[in-house]
Design a protein around this motif. Structure first.
Motif, PDB file in Angstrom:
ATOM      1  N   VAL A 137      -2.074  86.782 -29.467  1.00  0.00           N
ATOM      2  CA  VAL A 137      -1.215  87.194 -28.357  1.00  0.00           C
ATOM      3  C   VAL A 137      -0.978  86.022 -27.404  1.00  0.00           C
ATOM      4  CG1 VAL A 137      -0.941  88.791 -26.424  1.00  0.00           C
ATOM      5  CG2 VAL A 137      -2.097  89.544 -28.519  1.00  0.00           C
ATOM      6  N   CYS A 138       0.284  85.639 -27.228  1.00  0.00           N
ATOM      7  CA  CYS A 138       0.618  84.590 -26.272  1.00  0.00           C
ATOM      8  C   CYS A 138       0.342  85.087 -24.857  1.00  0.00           C
ATOM      9  CB  CYS A 138       2.095  84.210 -26.393  1.00  0.00           C
ATOM     10  SG  CYS A 138       2.547  83.574 -28.013  1.00  0.00           S
ATOM     11  N   GLY A 139      -0.351  84.287 -24.076  1.00  0.00           N
ATOM     12  CA  GLY A 139      -0.616  84.651 -22.684  1.00  0.00           C
ATOM     13  C   GLY A 139      -2.020  85.131 -22.423  1.00  0.00           C
ATOM     14  N   ILE A 140      -2.834  85.321 -23.481  1.00  0.00           N
ATOM     15  CA  ILE A 140      -4.224  85.731 -23.324  1.00  0.00           C
ATOM     16  C   ILE A 140      -5.128  84.611 -23.816  1.00  0.00           C
ATOM     17  CG2 ILE A 140      -6.034  87.317 -24.094  1.00  0.00           C
ATOM     18  CD1 ILE A 140      -3.993  89.500 -24.270  1.00  0.00           C
ATOM     19  N   LYS A 141      -6.133  84.288 -23.030  1.00  0.00           N
ATOM     20  CA  LYS A 141      -7.136  83.318 -23.450  1.00  0.00           C
ATOM     21  C   LYS A 141      -8.352  84.073 -23.990  1.00  0.00           C
ATOM     22  CE  LYS A 141      -5.359  80.040 -20.125  1.00  0.00           C
ATOM     23  NZ  LYS A 141      -5.553  79.298 -18.859  1.00  0.00           N
ATOM     24  N   THR A 142      -8.977  83.537 -25.020  1.00  0.00           N
ATOM     25  CA  THR A 142     -10.095  84.215 -25.684  1.00  0.00           C
ATOM     26  C   THR A 142     -11.306  83.299 -25.687  1.00  0.00           C
ATOM     27  OG1 THR A 142      -8.495  85.358 -27.101  1.00  0.00           O
ATOM     28  CG2 THR A 142     -10.812  85.449 -27.752  1.00  0.00           C
ATOM     29  N   VAL A 143     -12.401  83.789 -25.099  1.00  0.00           N
ATOM     30  CA  VAL A 143     -13.587  82.966 -24.884  1.00  0.00           C
ATOM     31  C   VAL A 143     -14.812  83.665 -25.464  1.00  0.00           C
ATOM     32  CG1 VAL A 143     -15.034  81.839 -23.144  1.00  0.00           C
ATOM     33  CG2 VAL A 143     -12.563  82.038 -22.766  1.00  0.00           C
ATOM     34  N   ILE A 144     -15.686  82.889 -26.139  1.00  0.00           N
ATOM     35  CA  ILE A 144     -16.925  83.435 -26.705  1.00  0.00           C
ATOM     36  C   ILE A 144     -18.044  82.412 -26.497  1.00  0.00           C
ATOM     37  CG2 ILE A 144     -18.093  84.293 -28.765  1.00  0.00           C
ATOM     38  CD1 ILE A 144     -15.342  85.051 -29.892  1.00  0.00           C
ATOM     39  N   PRO A 145     -18.999  82.675 -25.615  1.00  0.00           N
ATOM     40  CA  PRO A 145     -20.098  81.734 -25.392  1.00  0.00           C
ATOM     41  C   PRO A 145     -21.190  81.888 -26.441  1.00  0.00           C
ATOM     42  CG  PRO A 145     -20.375  83.622 -23.965  1.00  0.00           C
ATOM     43  CD  PRO A 145     -19.098  83.861 -24.740  1.00  0.00           C
ATOM     44  N   SER A 146     -22.062  80.877 -26.519  1.00  0.00           N
ATOM     45  CA  SER A 146     -23.189  80.946 -27.453  1.00  0.00           C
ATOM     46  C   SER A 146     -24.535  80.716 -26.769  1.00  0.00           C
ATOM     47  CB  SER A 146     -23.023  79.915 -28.572  1.00  0.00           C
ATOM     48  OG  SER A 146     -23.143  78.597 -28.063  1.00  0.00           O
ATOM     49  N   THR A 147     -24.522  80.336 -25.500  1.00  0.00           N
ATOM     50  CA  THR A 147     -25.761  80.091 -24.764  1.00  0.00           C
ATOM     51  C   THR A 147     -25.626  80.636 -23.345  1.00  0.00           C
ATOM     52  OG1 THR A 147     -25.093  77.947 -23.845  1.00  0.00           O
ATOM     53  CG2 THR A 147     -26.113  77.936 -26.043  1.00  0.00           C
ATOM     54  N   PRO A 148     -26.736  80.861 -22.661  1.00  0.00           N
ATOM     55  CA  PRO A 148     -26.657  81.294 -21.259  1.00  0.00           C
ATOM     56  C   PRO A 148     -25.923  80.284 -20.375  1.00  0.00           C
ATOM     57  CG  PRO A 148     -28.845  81.723 -22.123  1.00  0.00           C
ATOM     58  CD  PRO A 148     -28.129  80.919 -23.163  1.00  0.00           C
ATOM     59  N   TYR A 149     -26.199  78.999 -20.563  1.00  0.00           N
ATOM     60  CA  TYR A 149     -25.539  77.984 -19.745  1.00  0.00           C
ATOM     61  C   TYR A 149     -24.024  78.057 -19.910  1.00  0.00           C
ATOM     62  CZ  TYR A 149     -24.240  73.473 -17.751  1.00  0.00           C
ATOM     63  OH  TYR A 149     -23.655  72.497 -16.990  1.00  0.00           O
ATOM     64  N   ASP A 150     -23.563  78.110 -21.145  1.00  0.00           N
ATOM     65  CA  ASP A 150     -22.128  78.213 -21.400  1.00  0.00           C
ATOM     66  C   ASP A 150     -21.566  79.527 -20.889  1.00  0.00           C
ATOM     67  OD1 ASP A 150     -22.267  75.762 -22.590  1.00  0.00           O
ATOM     68  OD2 ASP A 150     -21.699  76.437 -24.600  1.00  0.00           O
ATOM     69  N   ALA A 151     -22.325  80.616 -21.050  1.00  0.00           N
ATOM     70  CA  ALA A 151     -21.833  81.927 -20.624  1.00  0.00           C
ATOM     71  C   ALA A 151     -21.501  81.934 -19.144  1.00  0.00           C
ATOM     72  CB  ALA A 151     -22.871  83.005 -20.946  1.00  0.00           C
ATOM     73  N   LYS A 152     -22.383  81.370 -18.329  1.00  0.00           N
ATOM     74  CA  LYS A 152     -22.123  81.363 -16.885  1.00  0.00           C
ATOM     75  C   LYS A 152     -20.932  80.471 -16.540  1.00  0.00           C
ATOM     76  CE  LYS A 152     -24.060  80.574 -12.312  1.00  0.00           C
ATOM     77  NZ  LYS A 152     -25.275  80.369 -11.471  1.00  0.00           N
ATOM     78  N   GLY A 153     -20.929  79.241 -17.043  1.00  0.00           N
ATOM     79  CA  GLY A 153     -19.854  78.317 -16.704  1.00  0.00           C
ATOM     80  C   GLY A 153     -18.494  78.759 -17.206  1.00  0.00           C
ATOM     81  N   LEU A 154     -18.469  79.331 -18.398  1.00  0.00           N
ATOM     82  CA  LEU A 154     -17.204  79.810 -18.953  1.00  0.00           C
ATOM     83  C   LEU A 154     -16.710  81.065 -18.246  1.00  0.00           C
ATOM     84  CD1 LEU A 154     -17.992  79.277 -22.746  1.00  0.00           C
ATOM     85  CD2 LEU A 154     -16.257  78.038 -21.430  1.00  0.00           C
ATOM     86  N   LEU A 155     -17.639  81.961 -17.873  1.00  0.00           N
ATOM     87  CA  LEU A 155     -17.226  83.186 -17.192  1.00  0.00           C
ATOM     88  C   LEU A 155     -16.674  82.874 -15.801  1.00  0.00           C
ATOM     89  CD1 LEU A 155     -16.863  86.201 -17.110  1.00  0.00           C
ATOM     90  CD2 LEU A 155     -19.288  86.446 -16.501  1.00  0.00           C
ATOM     91  N   ILE A 156     -17.299  81.960 -15.089  1.00  0.00           N
ATOM     92  CA  ILE A 156     -16.754  81.560 -13.788  1.00  0.00           C
ATOM     93  C   ILE A 156     -15.361  80.961 -13.961  1.00  0.00           C
ATOM     94  CG2 ILE A 156     -17.024  79.968 -11.846  1.00  0.00           C
ATOM     95  CD1 ILE A 156     -20.064  80.342 -12.117  1.00  0.00           C
ATOM     96  N   ALA A 157     -15.194  80.123 -14.981  1.00  0.00           N
ATOM     97  CA  ALA A 157     -13.875  79.543 -15.253  1.00  0.00           C
ATOM     98  C   ALA A 157     -12.854  80.627 -15.575  1.00  0.00           C
ATOM     99  CB  ALA A 157     -13.971  78.549 -16.405  1.00  0.00           C
ATOM    100  N   ALA A 158     -13.278  81.648 -16.330  1.00  0.00           N
ATOM    101  CA  ALA A 158     -12.380  82.748 -16.687  1.00  0.00           C
ATOM    102  C   ALA A 158     -11.962  83.529 -15.440  1.00  0.00           C
ATOM    103  CB  ALA A 158     -13.067  83.676 -17.689  1.00  0.00           C
ATOM    104  N   ILE A 159     -12.920  83.804 -14.561  1.00  0.00           N
ATOM    105  CA  ILE A 159     -12.622  84.562 -13.338  1.00  0.00           C
ATOM    106  C   ILE A 159     -11.662  83.786 -12.448  1.00  0.00           C
ATOM    107  CG2 ILE A 159     -13.635  85.481 -11.214  1.00  0.00           C
ATOM    108  CD1 ILE A 159     -16.174  86.099 -12.904  1.00  0.00           C
ATOM    109  N   GLU A 160     -11.805  82.475 -12.413  1.00  0.00           N
ATOM    110  CA  GLU A 160     -10.958  81.645 -11.551  1.00  0.00           C
ATOM    111  C   GLU A 160      -9.618  81.296 -12.196  1.00  0.00           C
ATOM    112  OE1 GLU A 160     -13.420  78.313 -10.549  1.00  0.00           O
ATOM    113  OE2 GLU A 160     -14.703  79.496  -9.193  1.00  0.00           O
ATOM    114  N   ASP A 161      -9.457  81.606 -13.475  1.00  0.00           N
ATOM    115  CA  ASP A 161      -8.208  81.285 -14.168  1.00  0.00           C
ATOM    116  C   ASP A 161      -7.093  82.238 -13.709  1.00  0.00           C
ATOM    117  OD1 ASP A 161      -7.477  79.592 -16.853  1.00  0.00           O
ATOM    118  OD2 ASP A 161      -6.260  81.402 -16.687  1.00  0.00           O
ATOM    119  N   PRO A 162      -5.876  81.736 -13.532  1.00  0.00           N
ATOM    120  CA  PRO A 162      -4.789  82.597 -13.050  1.00  0.00           C
ATOM    121  C   PRO A 162      -4.207  83.532 -14.104  1.00  0.00           C
ATOM    122  CG  PRO A 162      -3.976  80.377 -13.429  1.00  0.00           C
ATOM    123  CD  PRO A 162      -5.468  80.322 -13.616  1.00  0.00           C
ATOM    124  N   ASP A 163      -4.647  83.410 -15.345  1.00  0.00           N
ATOM    125  CA  ASP A 163      -4.102  84.229 -16.416  1.00  0.00           C
ATOM    126  C   ASP A 163      -5.196  85.088 -17.053  1.00  0.00           C
ATOM    127  OD1 ASP A 163      -1.327  83.337 -16.408  1.00  0.00           O
ATOM    128  OD2 ASP A 163      -2.148  81.397 -17.003  1.00  0.00           O
TER     129      ASP A 163
END
Length: 339
Positions: A137-163
């Motif tokens: 789907v164009c317009g949706i970003k899809t993220v899957i972490p593999s560690t706690p460190y990545d999970a936190k940093g990626l989730l914050i980035a996702a929340i702050e992303d405008p899309d």
């Protein structure tokens, strides 16, 4: 932190920094979520920013679209990825297209969190891996972490992303990494280097893969739980493999993938989802398009089976050490047929 604690910390930090961030879904408020990922947020931020919803996935994502258009930053939890389908139209037809349809006047800074994959003997309705649907789907970003460190940093980035971002959490490793066969942690997150998670705010950019192990003989592309399965198998087999954790499926870090495959000349893709039309098929096509003249062997795929998800036999369903070893042997064969 384990992965659940890291995800909770990401939402906590985001809610502290921005009053527009709110968290909601089935049982996420008073109870703190079925996996306790939202524990304590309602008590800390109140019922208007962390609240329970009816069992209505269409309504949960539909409300998120309206909130986002109004200027809020909703973080909606779908209790299991298997339940996301009733809200698919809202996500695909509304959230993903809001920026384009409004000529940039509105954005949809929505994060849809959901546990996905197997590992808890949840059977057919609590164990699916539908990530490839959203990468289409164009317009949706899809993220899957593999560690706690990545999970936190990626989730914050996702929340702050405008899309809109679909954030799938591999529940099999919520509490610790597993090997390829057994249903007990290999190393508890508390003793694992990937569990060192800062309390403060930090961001891991979306669209940047992580080379978790360097190597020169073979490139292995994986994400989520399979990163740990692959790493365990590679260690056991003693192969000089370069293991790449994709982290973000869309946008995809094709530059890192291409550079690695051109270096090693061989490639293997590993994911838990079913084989046919799985994200691995897209990866194989991209690698073939970009790296064909550098490949020394056909690209291998190790995936889940094209069957309904088994309940009692889920550990046979997962890609594990035996299947990985056979695939590695095939991809490492030379022209004489010798391994």
């Amino acid at each position: 932190m384990n992965m659940i604690q890291a995800i909770n910390s990401a939402m906590d930090v985001s809610m502290q920094r921005d009053d527009n961030v709110c968290v909601f879904g089935e049982d996420v408020g008073f109870y703190g979520g079925v996996f306790r990922a939202t524990a304590g947020l309602q008590k800390k931020y109140g019922k208007t920013r962390a609240f329970d919803t009816p069992i209505n996935e269409c309504g949960i994502i539909g409300v998120a679209v309206g909130m986002a258009a109004y200027g809020l930053k909703p973080v909606a939890e779908i209790q299991f990825a298997d339940y996301i389908y009733p809200g698919l139209d809202q996500l695909v037809s509304e959230a993903a297209r809001l920026r384009y349809r409004s000529a940039g006047e509105f954005t949809a800074p929505i994060t849809v969190r959901s546990p996905f994959g197997g590992g808890i003997f949840g059977g057919q309705t609590h164990s699916q891996s539908p990530e490839s649907i959203f990468t289409h789907v164009c317009g949706i970003k899809t993220v899957i972490p593999s560690t706690p460190y990545d999970a936190k940093g990626l989730l914050i980035a996702a929340i702050e992303d405008p899309d809109p971002v679909v954030f799938f959490e591999p529940k099999r490793i919520y509490n610790g990494p597993f090997d390829g066969h057994y249903d007990t942690p290999v190393t508890p997150w508390a003793k694992h280097p990937a569990s060192q998670v800062p309390d403060e705010h930090y961001v891991i950019p979306l669209g940047k893969a992580n080379i978790v192990r360097g190597g020169g003989d073979l490139t292995i592309l994986c994400y989520g739980t399979m990163v740990h399965v692959v790493m365990d198998s590679v260690k056991t087999l003693g192969i000089d493999a370069e293991v790449i954790d994709l982290r973000t499926l869309l946008p995809l870090d094709m530059d890192t993938i291409e550079a690695s495959v051109k270096k090693t000349g061989r490639c293997m893709v590993v994911h838990e989802a079913t084989r046919t039309s799985g994200f691995g098929a897209e990866l194989v096509a991209l690698v073939q398009e970009r790296c064909f003249y550098h490949l020394e062997a056909p690209i291998e795929r190790v995936t889940g089976y094209d069957t309904p998800y088994p309940h009692s036999l889920e550990w046979a369903y997962f890609p594990g050490p035996v299947r990985l070893r056979l695939a590695i042997e095939r991809v490492m064969e030379d022209v004489s047929g010798e391994v």
